[in-house]
Design a protein around this motif. Structure first.
Motif, PDB file in Angstrom:
ATOM      1  N   TYR A  28       5.433 -12.791  -4.264  1.00 62.71           N
ATOM      2  CA  TYR A  28       3.985 -12.728  -4.089  1.00 62.71           C
ATOM      3  C   TYR A  28       3.556 -13.303  -2.747  1.00 62.71           C
ATOM      4  N   SER A  29       4.257 -14.334  -2.290  1.00 61.64           N
ATOM      5  CA  SER A  29       3.922 -14.955  -1.007  1.00 61.64           C
ATOM      6  C   SER A  29       4.148 -14.007   0.164  1.00 61.64           C
ATOM      7  N   LEU A  30       4.954 -12.977  -0.047  1.00 55.67           N
ATOM      8  CA  LEU A  30       5.178 -11.967   0.985  1.00 55.67           C
ATOM      9  C   LEU A  30       4.366 -10.699   0.724  1.00 55.67           C
ATOM     10  N   MET A  31       4.223 -10.331  -0.545  1.00 49.84           N
ATOM     11  CA  MET A  31       3.529  -9.089  -0.909  1.00 49.84           C
ATOM     12  C   MET A  31       2.036  -9.149  -0.572  1.00 49.84           C
ATOM     13  N   VAL A  32       1.401 -10.259  -0.874  1.00 41.59           N
ATOM     14  CA  VAL A  32      -0.047 -10.361  -0.622  1.00 41.59           C
ATOM     15  C   VAL A  32      -0.368 -10.222   0.867  1.00 41.59           C
ATOM     16  N   PRO A  33       0.309 -10.965   1.760  1.00 45.62           N
ATOM     17  CA  PRO A  33       0.017 -10.759   3.179  1.00 45.62           C
ATOM     18  C   PRO A  33       0.398  -9.362   3.664  1.00 45.62           C
ATOM     19  N   ALA A  34       1.474  -8.801   3.115  1.00 51.68           N
ATOM     20  CA  ALA A  34       1.872  -7.445   3.504  1.00 51.68           C
ATOM     21  C   ALA A  34       0.757  -6.455   3.216  1.00 51.68           C
ATOM     22  N   ASN A  35       0.168  -6.562   2.046  1.00 54.66           N
ATOM     23  CA  ASN A  35      -0.919  -5.654   1.681  1.00 54.66           C
ATOM     24  C   ASN A  35      -2.194  -5.943   2.467  1.00 54.66           C
ATOM     25  N   ARG A  36      -2.463  -7.190   2.704  1.00 53.78           N
ATOM     26  CA  ARG A  36      -3.675  -7.546   3.452  1.00 53.78           C
ATOM     27  C   ARG A  36      -3.574  -7.057   4.894  1.00 53.78           C
ATOM     28  N   ILE A  37      -2.427  -7.325   5.533  1.00 57.73           N
ATOM     29  CA  ILE A  37      -2.218  -6.885   6.915  1.00 57.73           C
ATOM     30  C   ILE A  37      -2.101  -5.365   6.974  1.00 57.73           C
ATOM     31  N   GLY A  38      -1.340  -4.801   6.039  1.00 54.55           N
ATOM     32  CA  GLY A  38      -1.096  -3.363   6.035  1.00 54.55           C
ATOM     33  C   GLY A  38      -2.321  -2.526   5.771  1.00 54.55           C
ATOM     34  N   SER A  39      -3.299  -3.089   5.047  1.00 56.02           N
ATOM     35  CA  SER A  39      -4.499  -2.309   4.726  1.00 56.02           C
ATOM     36  C   SER A  39      -5.347  -2.000   5.956  1.00 56.02           C
ATOM     37  N   ALA A  40      -5.033  -2.660   7.065  1.00 47.89           N
ATOM     38  CA  ALA A  40      -5.752  -2.372   8.309  1.00 47.89           C
ATOM     39  C   ALA A  40      -5.281  -1.059   8.936  1.00 47.89           C
ATOM     40  N   VAL A  41      -4.051  -0.622   8.599  1.00 50.47           N
ATOM     41  CA  VAL A  41      -3.513   0.590   9.219  1.00 50.47           C
ATOM     42  C   VAL A  41      -3.067   1.641   8.207  1.00 50.47           C
ATOM     43  N   TYR A  42      -2.875   1.242   6.957  1.00 50.98           N
ATOM     44  CA  TYR A  42      -2.466   2.168   5.905  1.00 50.98           C
ATOM     45  C   TYR A  42      -3.517   2.173   4.800  1.00 50.98           C
ATOM     46  N   SER A  43      -3.629   3.291   4.109  1.00 45.14           N
ATOM     47  CA  SER A  43      -4.491   3.304   2.924  1.00 45.14           C
ATOM     48  C   SER A  43      -3.761   2.558   1.808  1.00 45.14           C
ATOM     49  N   VAL A  44      -4.501   2.177   0.793  1.00 45.60           N
ATOM     50  CA  VAL A  44      -3.898   1.480  -0.336  1.00 45.60           C
ATOM     51  C   VAL A  44      -2.857   2.370  -1.016  1.00 45.60           C
ATOM     52  N   VAL A  45      -3.141   3.654  -1.118  1.00 45.45           N
ATOM     53  CA  VAL A  45      -2.198   4.590  -1.718  1.00 45.45           C
ATOM     54  C   VAL A  45      -0.916   4.659  -0.877  1.00 45.45           C
ATOM     55  N   GLN A  46      -1.059   4.665   0.432  1.00 45.96           N
ATOM     56  CA  GLN A  46       0.119   4.694   1.298  1.00 45.96           C
ATOM     57  C   GLN A  46       0.921   3.397   1.171  1.00 45.96           C
ATOM     58  N   LEU A  47       0.236   2.256   1.102  1.00 45.67           N
ATOM     59  CA  LEU A  47       0.937   0.983   0.931  1.00 45.67           C
ATOM     60  C   LEU A  47       1.731   0.959  -0.367  1.00 45.67           C
ATOM     61  N   LYS A  48       1.132   1.437  -1.434  1.00 43.52           N
ATOM     62  CA  LYS A  48       1.826   1.462  -2.721  1.00 43.52           C
ATOM     63  C   LYS A  48       3.028   2.398  -2.670  1.00 43.52           C
ATOM     64  N   THR A  49       2.876   3.508  -2.009  1.00 42.18           N
ATOM     65  CA  THR A  49       3.982   4.460  -1.873  1.00 42.18           C
ATOM     66  C   THR A  49       5.121   3.848  -1.070  1.00 42.18           C
ATOM     67  N   ILE A  50       4.787   3.192   0.034  1.00 37.91           N
ATOM     68  CA  ILE A  50       5.798   2.504   0.839  1.00 37.91           C
ATOM     69  C   ILE A  50       6.520   1.467  -0.017  1.00 37.91           C
ATOM     70  N   GLN A  51       5.750   0.718  -0.779  1.00 35.78           N
ATOM     71  CA  GLN A  51       6.332  -0.324  -1.626  1.00 35.78           C
ATOM     72  C   GLN A  51       7.300   0.280  -2.642  1.00 35.78           C
ATOM     73  N   GLU A  52       6.935   1.391  -3.233  1.00 32.98           N
ATOM     74  CA  GLU A  52       7.798   2.016  -4.242  1.00 32.98           C
ATOM     75  C   GLU A  52       9.090   2.552  -3.625  1.00 32.98           C
ATOM     76  N   ILE A  53       8.990   3.153  -2.456  1.00 30.47           N
ATOM     77  CA  ILE A  53      10.190   3.655  -1.780  1.00 30.47           C
ATOM     78  C   ILE A  53      11.109   2.490  -1.412  1.00 30.47           C
ATOM     79  N   LEU A  54      10.537   1.423  -0.883  1.00 34.82           N
ATOM     80  CA  LEU A  54      11.348   0.252  -0.552  1.00 34.82           C
ATOM     81  C   LEU A  54      11.976  -0.345  -1.803  1.00 34.82           C
TER      82      LEU A  54
END
Length: 113
Positions: free
Chosen positions: A48-74
């Motif tokens: 969680y200490s890594l996921m929360v900042p990843a989503n917060r930072i990533g939401s500036a350049v990716y949509s939430v749907v794209q972030l979730k998709t990236i997360q699932e592939i990883l």
């Protein structure tokens, strides 16, 4: 460039922690279940200490749907390596085929006609 790559690195690292939290205890089935649960919770804190900042930072350049998709592939990539390396359960052809279909679905998430 960093704003696009940093979330991916954080998501990758968080997935390593979460995979160990969810499945690492399977290597130690003789340990009491309560120990496995508490250890998993402790490991998940770092996820969680890594996921929360990843989503917060990533939401500036990716949509939430794209972030979730990236997360699932990883998650699938990390799990495939973990299953083989840590648990000694190599993937079979049908697993790879299923993963390929999921990657195809992920492509569609990023495709803009």
């Amino acid at each position: 460039m960093l704003e696009r790559v940093l979330p991916l690195c954080l998501l990758l690292a968080s997935n390593v922690f979460m995979t160990f939290a969810w499945y690492g205890h399977l290597k130690y089935k003789s340990a009491p279940l309560v120990v496995a649960i508490l250890a998993s919770w402790g490991i998940a804190f770092f996820e969680y200490s890594l996921m929360v900042p990843a989503n917060r930072i990533g939401s500036a350049v990716y949509s939430v749907v794209q972030l979730k998709t990236i997360q699932e592939i990883l998650t699938l990539l990390v799990f495939a390596g973990f299953s083989t390396w840590y648990l000694g359960q190599p993937l079979k052809w049908n697993h790879y085929a299923a993963f390929a279909l999921i990657v195809g679905a992920a492509f569609l998430m990023f495709y803009e006609p």
